[in-house]
Design a protein around this motif. Structure first.
Motif, PDB file in Angstrom:
ATOM      1  N   PHE A 170       0.833  -1.203   0.000  1.00 14.67           N
ATOM      2  CA  PHE A 170       0.000   0.000   0.000  1.00 14.67           C
ATOM      3  C   PHE A 170       0.864   1.248   0.000  1.00 14.67           C
ATOM      4  O   PHE A 170       2.010   1.247   0.460  1.00 14.67           O
ATOM      5  N   VAL A 171       0.299   2.312  -0.554  1.00 13.42           N
ATOM      6  CA  VAL A 171       0.901   3.641  -0.463  1.00 13.42           C
ATOM      7  C   VAL A 171      -0.147   4.557   0.138  1.00 13.42           C
ATOM      8  O   VAL A 171      -1.296   4.582  -0.308  1.00 13.42           O
TER       9      VAL A 171
ATOM     10  N   ILE B 181     -16.476   7.655   4.778  1.00  7.48           N
ATOM     11  CA  ILE B 181     -15.523   6.647   4.327  1.00  7.48           C
ATOM     12  C   ILE B 181     -15.884   6.273   2.900  1.00  7.48           C
ATOM     13  O   ILE B 181     -17.068   6.142   2.569  1.00  7.48           O
ATOM     14  N   GLU B 182     -14.876   6.112   2.063  1.00  9.39           N
ATOM     15  CA  GLU B 182     -15.119   5.731   0.673  1.00  9.39           C
ATOM     16  C   GLU B 182     -14.286   4.507   0.317  1.00  9.39           C
ATOM     17  O   GLU B 182     -13.087   4.472   0.585  1.00  9.39           O
ATOM     18  N   LEU B 183     -14.946   3.512  -0.286  1.00 10.90           N
ATOM     19  CA  LEU B 183     -14.251   2.334  -0.771  1.00 10.90           C
ATOM     20  C   LEU B 183     -14.391   2.279  -2.288  1.00 10.90           C
ATOM     21  O   LEU B 183     -15.500   2.327  -2.813  1.00 10.90           O
ATOM     22  N   THR B 184     -13.257   2.199  -2.970  1.00  2.93           N
ATOM     23  CA  THR B 184     -13.266   2.080  -4.421  1.00  2.93           C
ATOM     24  C   THR B 184     -12.930   0.643  -4.795  1.00  2.93           C
ATOM     25  O   THR B 184     -11.955   0.072  -4.294  1.00  2.93           O
ATOM     26  N   PHE B 185     -13.739   0.068  -5.675  1.00  2.00           N
ATOM     27  CA  PHE B 185     -13.585  -1.331  -6.070  1.00  2.00           C
ATOM     28  C   PHE B 185     -13.230  -1.441  -7.541  1.00  2.00           C
ATOM     29  O   PHE B 185     -13.770  -0.708  -8.375  1.00  2.00           O
TER      30      PHE B 185
ATOM     31  N   ALA C 111     -13.920  -6.984  -8.385  1.00  2.35           N
ATOM     32  CA  ALA C 111     -14.835  -6.748  -7.259  1.00  2.35           C
ATOM     33  C   ALA C 111     -14.105  -6.755  -5.919  1.00  2.35           C
ATOM     34  O   ALA C 111     -14.631  -7.210  -4.903  1.00  2.35           O
ATOM     35  N   THR C 112     -12.860  -6.255  -5.909  1.00  3.70           N
ATOM     36  CA  THR C 112     -12.088  -6.140  -4.679  1.00  3.70           C
ATOM     37  C   THR C 112     -11.713  -4.671  -4.460  1.00  3.70           C
ATOM     38  O   THR C 112     -11.660  -3.874  -5.394  1.00  3.70           O
ATOM     39  N   VAL C 113     -11.438  -4.326  -3.199  1.00 10.10           N
ATOM     40  CA  VAL C 113     -11.103  -2.954  -2.843  1.00 10.10           C
ATOM     41  C   VAL C 113      -9.712  -2.586  -3.374  1.00 10.10           C
ATOM     42  O   VAL C 113      -8.747  -3.319  -3.153  1.00 10.10           O
ATOM     43  N   VAL C 114      -9.622  -1.459  -4.071  1.00 10.20           N
ATOM     44  CA  VAL C 114      -8.330  -0.978  -4.569  1.00 10.20           C
ATOM     45  C   VAL C 114      -7.921   0.335  -3.910  1.00 10.20           C
ATOM     46  O   VAL C 114      -6.773   0.739  -3.995  1.00 10.20           O
TER      47      VAL C 114
ATOM     48  N   ILE D  72      -5.449   5.797   0.752  1.00  3.69           N
ATOM     49  CA  ILE D  72      -4.576   4.632   0.679  1.00  3.69           C
ATOM     50  C   ILE D  72      -4.879   3.851  -0.594  1.00  3.69           C
ATOM     51  O   ILE D  72      -6.029   3.510  -0.876  1.00  3.69           O
ATOM     52  N   VAL D  73      -3.833   3.585  -1.359  1.00  2.00           N
ATOM     53  CA  VAL D  73      -3.948   2.814  -2.599  1.00  2.00           C
ATOM     54  C   VAL D  73      -3.366   1.425  -2.352  1.00  2.00           C
ATOM     55  O   VAL D  73      -2.226   1.291  -1.892  1.00  2.00           O
ATOM     56  N   LEU D  74      -4.149   0.394  -2.643  1.00  2.00           N
ATOM     57  CA  LEU D  74      -3.723  -0.992  -2.460  1.00  2.00           C
ATOM     58  C   LEU D  74      -3.279  -1.567  -3.800  1.00  2.00           C
ATOM     59  O   LEU D  74      -3.947  -1.373  -4.822  1.00  2.00           O
TER      60      LEU D  74
END
Length: 210
Positions: free
Chosen positions: A51-52, A166-170, A175-178, A192-194
């Protein structure tokens, strides 16, 4: 001590402003999206990802950048290992927060703290993507180019003092969190970028030892 941990937890989930490219999902699209994410989330037994993290403070001209590795093992073992520019780890294990700050170790019992319990559940849910049935949030859904976005607004007044949204980007295909975001009550935010995810590799419980 608790104040320091609160601040740290809010740094590992992040926030941003509304994008002009966002389009609201229809009810049918929401149902399909949630089903896809939940199917994938149920299959995730372990997850390792680089992660960054970008921390934006209004009074600074440049975001604070840190990076490291996140490790998750179901049902609720979670560790964030910060490698650059410093060594710092925080582990969620057995209703405790274990901290290792450059070799200086400490632990906090979260079993009797409702706010810590909510934050722990929130973080684990954000990693696995399994948050949609949480009655503690008002959730809205949007489409982006190649991605889907879910926004969570806390209903609890205490939690809302610390977390505005809170925001989750997929990733639309996987279909996974990025990306995980948190918008604080102020204009400060963290992002945070995964990347480089490895799903369901064998992870020994000893990894989560402080």
């Amino acid at each position: 001590m608790q104040t320091k941990i609160y601040l740290f937890l809010f740094l590992i989930i992040s926030g941003f402003h509304l994008s002009a490219q966002e389009q609201k999902m229809t009810d049918a699209e929401i149902a399909s999206f949630k089903q896809d994410v939940n199917v994938v989330a149920k299959k995730i037994k372990t997850l390792t990802t680089d992660f960054v993290q970008y921390k934006h403070l209004d009074f600074l001209s440049k975001d604070i950048e840190t990076s490291g590795k996140m490790i998750f093992k179901e049902p609720a073992l979670l560790q964030w290992q910060y490698k650059k520019p410093y060594n710092y780890s925080i582990t969620f294990k057995n209703a405790k927060i274990l901290i290792n700050d450059e070799g200086k170790k400490s632990a906090v019992d979260i079993g009797n703290s409702k706010i810590f319990a909510r934050i722990n559940k929130l973080i684990v849910g954000s990693v696995s993507g399994n948050m949609f049935d949480d009655k503690e949030f008002t959730i809205s859904y949007f489409k982006l180019k190649g991605q889907n976005l879910a926004k969570f607004i806390p209903k609890d007044a205490t939690l809302k003092k610390y977390i505005k949204q809170i925001e989750l980007t997929f990733d639309k295909e996987e279909a996974t969190v990025v990306q995980v975001k948190l918008l604080e009550s102020s204009e400060d935010y963290t992002r945070i970028v995964l990347k480089n995810k490895v799903i369901n590799a064998k992870i020994d419980d000893s990894v989560f030892t402080n």
